[in-house]
Design a protein around this motif. Sequence first.
Motif, PDB file in Angstrom:
ATOM      1  N   ALA A  22       0.837  -1.205   0.000  1.00  0.00           N
ATOM      2  CA  ALA A  22       0.000   0.000   0.000  1.00  0.00           C
ATOM      3  C   ALA A  22       0.871   1.255   0.000  1.00  0.00           C
ATOM      4  O   ALA A  22       0.549   2.233  -0.680  1.00  0.00           O
ATOM      5  CB  ALA A  22      -0.937  -0.007   1.206  1.00  0.00           C
ATOM      6  N   VAL A  23       1.979   1.222   0.736  1.00  0.00           N
ATOM      7  CA  VAL A  23       2.929   2.339   0.716  1.00  0.00           C
ATOM      8  C   VAL A  23       3.459   2.514  -0.699  1.00  0.00           C
ATOM      9  O   VAL A  23       3.498   3.634  -1.231  1.00  0.00           O
ATOM     10  CB  VAL A  23       4.090   2.108   1.723  1.00  0.00           C
ATOM     11  N   LYS A  24       3.849   1.407  -1.324  1.00  0.00           N
ATOM     12  CA  LYS A  24       4.387   1.467  -2.688  1.00  0.00           C
ATOM     13  C   LYS A  24       3.348   1.997  -3.671  1.00  0.00           C
ATOM     14  O   LYS A  24       3.664   2.805  -4.548  1.00  0.00           O
ATOM     15  CB  LYS A  24       4.889   0.093  -3.127  1.00  0.00           C
ATOM     16  N   ALA A  25       2.115   1.583  -3.515  1.00  0.00           N
ATOM     17  CA  ALA A  25       1.058   2.052  -4.416  1.00  0.00           C
ATOM     18  C   ALA A  25       0.814   3.551  -4.250  1.00  0.00           C
ATOM     19  O   ALA A  25       0.527   4.254  -5.218  1.00  0.00           O
ATOM     20  CB  ALA A  25      -0.232   1.278  -4.152  1.00  0.00           C
ATOM     21  N   LYS A  26       0.973   4.034  -3.034  1.00  0.00           N
ATOM     22  CA  LYS A  26       0.706   5.447  -2.750  1.00  0.00           C
ATOM     23  C   LYS A  26       1.838   6.354  -3.204  1.00  0.00           C
ATOM     24  O   LYS A  26       1.590   7.414  -3.759  1.00  0.00           O
ATOM     25  CB  LYS A  26       0.456   5.629  -1.250  1.00  0.00           C
ATOM     26  N   ILE A  27       3.110   5.936  -2.955  1.00  0.00           N
ATOM     27  CA  ILE A  27       4.223   6.840  -3.252  1.00  0.00           C
ATOM     28  C   ILE A  27       5.184   6.328  -4.322  1.00  0.00           C
ATOM     29  O   ILE A  27       6.130   7.020  -4.679  1.00  0.00           O
ATOM     30  CB  ILE A  27       5.005   7.221  -1.966  1.00  0.00           C
TER      31      ILE A  27
END
Length: 181
Positions: A22-27
């Motif tokens: 989710a972190v990767k998808a966001k940033i």
Amino acid sequence: MTYIATLDLNNADAATAATLNAVKAKIGIIPNLFATLAKSPTALNSLLGMNETIANGALSASEREIIALATSQANSCHYCVSAHTLLGKNAGLNAQQMLSARAGNGSETRAGAIAGFTKALVEQRGHVDPATLDQFKSAGLSEADLLEIIVNVVATTLTNYTNNVARTDIDFPVVPLQLAA
């Protein structure tokens, strides 16, 4: 040398892997800080929860970056100074504004008060004297601003201490930690 290695996504439990994805998808990436914090899902989720709440506060993105830069400089966190220099640029700060923030100053009254209060708060470990607090209030900071700055300092201090202990490899453009004299 790194003291606490990053968690390899392939070795993460399902919940932690989902959080990191989710972190990767966001940033767009999983910064080493988050991969390090992932060794403790409690630590990772605490930071992510604080960051989500802080992002919905009254302070602007550039003001939050001023706080992060001043805090990271005061805590000598090379990783975070480098990361927040890039994030500060993305939030609209120029190079001089970021250097000023790191020194606890600012070219505009409000920015200077935010950076100055942040620096005083960190260096004096929260024991900022009333006369100094009155100066920040007279520069336009409300009581709500002071409290929101404190919350931002807490979140940034968490990342500073994590990176200082872990000796996290910097995966952002590296900037010198030392300020020019």
